[in-house]
Scaffold this motif. Structure first.
Motif, mmCIF file in Angstrom:
data_model
loop_
_atom_site.group_PDB
_atom_site.id
_atom_site.type_symbol
_atom_site.label_atom_id
_atom_site.label_comp_id
_atom_site.label_asym_id
_atom_site.label_seq_id
_atom_site.Cartn_x
_atom_site.Cartn_y
_atom_site.Cartn_z
ATOM 1 N N PHE A 142 12.098 8.338 -20.411
ATOM 2 C CA PHE A 142 12.968 8.191 -21.568
ATOM 3 C C PHE A 142 13.786 9.470 -21.744
ATOM 4 O O PHE A 142 13.277 10.581 -21.590
ATOM 5 N N VAL A 143 15.071 9.280 -22.048
ATOM 6 C CA VAL A 143 16.010 10.380 -22.228
ATOM 7 C C VAL A 143 16.729 10.171 -23.556
ATOM 8 O O VAL A 143 16.367 9.295 -24.340
ATOM 9 N N SER A 144 17.763 10.952 -23.812
ATOM 10 C CA SER A 144 18.418 10.887 -25.117
ATOM 11 C C SER A 144 19.215 9.618 -25.322
ATOM 12 O O SER A 144 19.304 9.100 -26.436
ATOM 13 N N GLY A 145 19.826 9.084 -24.263
ATOM 14 C CA GLY A 145 20.649 7.892 -24.405
ATOM 15 C C GLY A 145 21.272 7.499 -23.078
ATOM 16 O O GLY A 145 20.923 8.042 -22.015
ATOM 17 N N GLY A 146 22.215 6.570 -23.137
ATOM 18 C CA GLY A 146 22.812 6.044 -21.928
ATOM 19 C C GLY A 146 23.561 7.071 -21.108
ATOM 20 O O GLY A 146 23.603 6.978 -19.879
ATOM 21 N N SER A 147 24.168 8.048 -21.758
ATOM 22 C CA SER A 147 24.910 9.062 -21.012
ATOM 23 C C SER A 147 23.992 9.835 -20.078
ATOM 24 O O SER A 147 24.295 10.022 -18.887
ATOM 25 N N MET A 148 22.855 10.294 -20.606
ATOM 26 C CA MET A 148 21.917 11.038 -19.770
ATOM 27 C C MET A 148 21.201 10.131 -18.775
ATOM 28 O O MET A 148 20.873 10.552 -17.658
ATOM 29 N N ALA A 149 20.960 8.882 -19.154
ATOM 30 C CA ALA A 149 20.337 7.937 -18.221
ATOM 31 C C ALA A 149 21.272 7.671 -17.045
ATOM 32 O O ALA A 149 20.841 7.667 -15.878
ATOM 33 N N ASN A 150 22.541 7.462 -17.327
ATOM 34 C CA ASN A 150 23.510 7.258 -16.244
ATOM 35 C C ASN A 150 23.615 8.502 -15.365
ATOM 36 O O ASN A 150 23.684 8.405 -14.134
ATOM 37 N N PHE A 151 23.639 9.659 -15.992
ATOM 38 C CA PHE A 151 23.721 10.904 -15.231
ATOM 39 C C PHE A 151 22.531 11.026 -14.276
ATOM 40 O O PHE A 151 22.689 11.379 -13.100
ATOM 41 N N ALA A 152 21.334 10.725 -14.764
ATOM 42 C CA ALA A 152 20.144 10.832 -13.926
ATOM 43 C C ALA A 152 20.204 9.855 -12.760
ATOM 44 O O ALA A 152 19.907 10.212 -11.616
ATOM 45 N N GLY A 153 20.595 8.611 -13.046
ATOM 46 C CA GLY A 153 20.681 7.622 -11.980
ATOM 47 C C GLY A 153 21.688 8.009 -10.914
ATOM 48 O O GLY A 153 21.439 7.846 -9.705
ATOM 49 N N LEU A 154 22.828 8.539 -11.330
ATOM 50 C CA LEU A 154 23.862 8.942 -10.377
ATOM 51 C C LEU A 154 23.451 10.203 -9.612
ATOM 52 O O LEU A 154 23.817 10.367 -8.445
ATOM 53 N N ALA A 155 22.691 11.084 -10.269
ATOM 54 C CA ALA A 155 22.188 12.263 -9.556
ATOM 55 C C ALA A 155 21.252 11.847 -8.423
ATOM 56 O O ALA A 155 21.291 12.413 -7.313
ATOM 57 N N SER A 180 30.904 7.648 -20.038
ATOM 58 C CA SER A 180 29.854 8.580 -19.637
ATOM 59 C C SER A 180 29.704 8.641 -18.125
ATOM 60 O O SER A 180 29.223 9.656 -17.585
ATOM 61 N N LEU A 181 30.092 7.578 -17.441
ATOM 62 C CA LEU A 181 29.963 7.558 -15.986
ATOM 63 C C LEU A 181 30.890 8.574 -15.335
ATOM 64 O O LEU A 181 30.483 9.336 -14.465
ATOM 65 N N GLU A 182 32.145 8.579 -15.759
ATOM 66 C CA GLU A 182 33.078 9.556 -15.194
ATOM 67 C C GLU A 182 32.653 10.978 -15.552
ATOM 68 O O GLU A 182 32.719 11.889 -14.721
ATOM 69 N N LYS A 183 32.191 11.163 -16.764
ATOM 70 C CA LYS A 183 31.744 12.500 -17.171
ATOM 71 C C LYS A 183 30.589 12.963 -16.287
ATOM 72 O O LYS A 183 30.572 14.101 -15.798
ATOM 73 N N GLY A 184 29.616 12.083 -16.068
ATOM 74 C CA GLY A 184 28.483 12.446 -15.234
ATOM 75 C C GLY A 184 28.870 12.713 -13.795
ATOM 76 O O GLY A 184 28.390 13.668 -13.170
ATOM 77 N N LEU A 185 29.750 11.881 -13.248
ATOM 78 C CA LEU A 185 30.182 12.064 -11.866
ATOM 79 C C LEU A 185 30.912 13.386 -11.681
ATOM 80 O O LEU A 185 30.724 14.080 -10.670
#
Length: 470
Positions: A142-155, A180-185
């Motif tokens: 569990f993380v803070s929200g979708g932004s961090m979850a997406n970031f982790a998955g893309l990492a 959030s996807l573009e931000k994480g990428l």
């Protein structure tokens, strides 16, 4: 002066009861309150400017100040007439779970630091894994929200598919994907020019044929496609990309499939959601947000990775000061599954509320969101002058007042905000400003929707000079 930062038992009870009373009063009267208020920076910011006090103050006036100057100036995203963005309906058991997690100051980063918390988190992740159709090899956190979850998955996708060399790496998703996807990428080193944002089809979904052609063209030009991101319920319209077809393409092309289910994936626990989300369990990684359609207080997002070993290979680092945490192989340290070492006990609220209410209650509550969106669409179709732009899908409806231009639709949002009865916000589809409702709060009634749309209709016909009419 209180240099120990300690309070007597009686004082703690007095303060605690006053806080609980304030929360209960807010929650129990929420439907009778305005949907929220936005503070004016010119007046609000000076109230909190200046140096901190040297001496302390009594708690009661501080709580009252918070109620008047902070909580008053918020959007109540758990309000039954908050139809904007994605509501956060919350629930009281989850609220109390957060109080318990904070009160016991639980550290959930390592097994030695919080083995009970880890056991609860792993069990709750197992529920989500099974609901989404992922295999037993799946791991997550569990993380803070979708932004961090997406970031982790893309990492993880970058690490598995590219290793340390990201030269020429390209990634693909539709123009309806979350920002959030573009931000994480970009944080992961993928430049904007190698992020392929493909035009969505008539149903606002990622077109598989155009995606396949773009992948082939990029490969032919020497680039390195490595990841496709699919939507399982877009924020704009609730659209679900063709998950089985995308999974097949990714398997054939040796690409990572990340599914952004931050909004919609939780709907898989009800029959209608399961039908809409066919193929969800084919993801290599999946994000979802229990603080949306699983009715939890902020913050709680989740990342699930099909092969849990990839999480550890991406995030695990073993410094000497953590050597005592790795003494037994059966112990699971959730810090190895993500960025954070210091982690709060986010899992408790989801686990406790499901234990308290039962899964059937959550299943019915999610189904209610679909039904309310259907009711919204039917009501709008019966209202002269309104047109449906994107029909009821995963709890979301998009629509327009036919005789109004884009600026007028944006103005309608501000008029609704000033009115205070309900909030409906706008988005842009195919270059056109539209209004959008998201009806996932199970405490919303058909009467709430009907009256909100009646007011919206009156504002649309009379213009922005309409006054508050509560």
């Amino acid at each position: 002066m209180n240099s120990t930062l300690d309070l007597s038992t009686e004082k703690m009870r007095e303060i605690g009861y006053s806080v609980i009373d304030a929360i209960v009063e807010h929650v129990s009267t929420l439907k009778d309150q305005p949907v929220g208020a936005k503070g004016d920076p010119a007046t609000l910011l000076p109230r909190f400017a200046g140096p901190p006090p040297e001496q302390g103050a009594e708690f009661a006036p501080l709580l009252e100040r918070l109620r008047q100057e902070v909580f008053h100036h918020t959007m109540h995203v758990d309000h039954p007439r908050f139809f904007a963005y994605v509501p956060g309906p919350s629930n009281f058991i989850g609220i109390m779970a957060d109080a318990l997690a904070s009160g016991f100051n639980v550290f959930a980063g390592t097994w030695i630091g919080g083995s009970g918390a880890a056991a609860v988190e792993l069990a709750t992740l197992g529920w989500l894994r099974d609901w989404c159709g992922l295999p037993p090899t799946t791991a997550g956190q569990f993380v803070s929200g979708g932004s961090m979850a997406n970031f982790a998955g893309l990492a993880v996708a970058r690490q598995v598919k590219l290793g340390e060399n990201i030269d020429g790496a390209t990634v693909y998703y539709s123009d309806q994907a979350h920002s959030s996807l573009e931000k994480g990428l970009r944080l992961l080193g993928i430049p904007r020019e190698r992020i392929r944002k493909l035009p969505s089809d008539a149903g606002f979904r990622l077109p598989v044929d155009k995606l396949a052609r773009r992948i082939a063209a990029d490969r032919a030009s020497g680039l390195r496609p490595f990841c496709v991101i699919a939507n399982a319920g877009t924020t704009n319209t609730g659209a679900v990309d063709p998950l089985p077809e995308l999974a097949r393409l990714c398997r054939d092309q040796d690409l990572w499939l990340h599914i952004d289910g931050a909004y919609g994936a939780a709907a898989v626990i009800c029959d209608r959601g399961r039908a809409a989300l066919e193929g969800l369990g084919l993801a290599d990684s999946l994000s979802l947000d229990p603080h949306k359609w699983l009715f939890q207080p902020f913050e709680i997002g989740c990342i699930l990775v099909r092969d849990g070993r990839h999480l550890r290979s991406t995030f695990q680092i073993l410094p000497e000061y953590l050597q005592d945490t790795y003494q037994r192989s059966a112990e699971i340290n959730l810090t190895d599954h993500g960025l954070q070492l210091t982690r709060g006990f986010r899992a408790l609220k989801l686990w406790l509320s499901i234990e308290a209410f039962g899964l059937a209650s959550f299943r019915d509550a999610i189904g209610r969101g679909f039904e309310l969106a259907d009711f919204t669409e039917r009501t709008l179709r019966a209202m002269p002058g309104w047109e449906i732009v994107a029909p009821s899908q995963m709890g979301i409806v998009c629509f327009r007042f036919a005789s109004a231009d884009d600026a007028a639709h944006s103005q309608l949002v501000q008029t609704m905000l000033r009115d205070g009865y309900a909030l409906i916000t706008s988005t842009v589809l195919r270059g056109q400003t539209v209004l959008r409702t998201c009806t996932i709060n199970p405490r919303t009634t058909e009467a709430d929707i009907a009256e909100s749309l009646r007011r919206l209709d009156r504002f649309a016909r009379t213009g922005p000079e309409s006054k508050r009419s509560r």
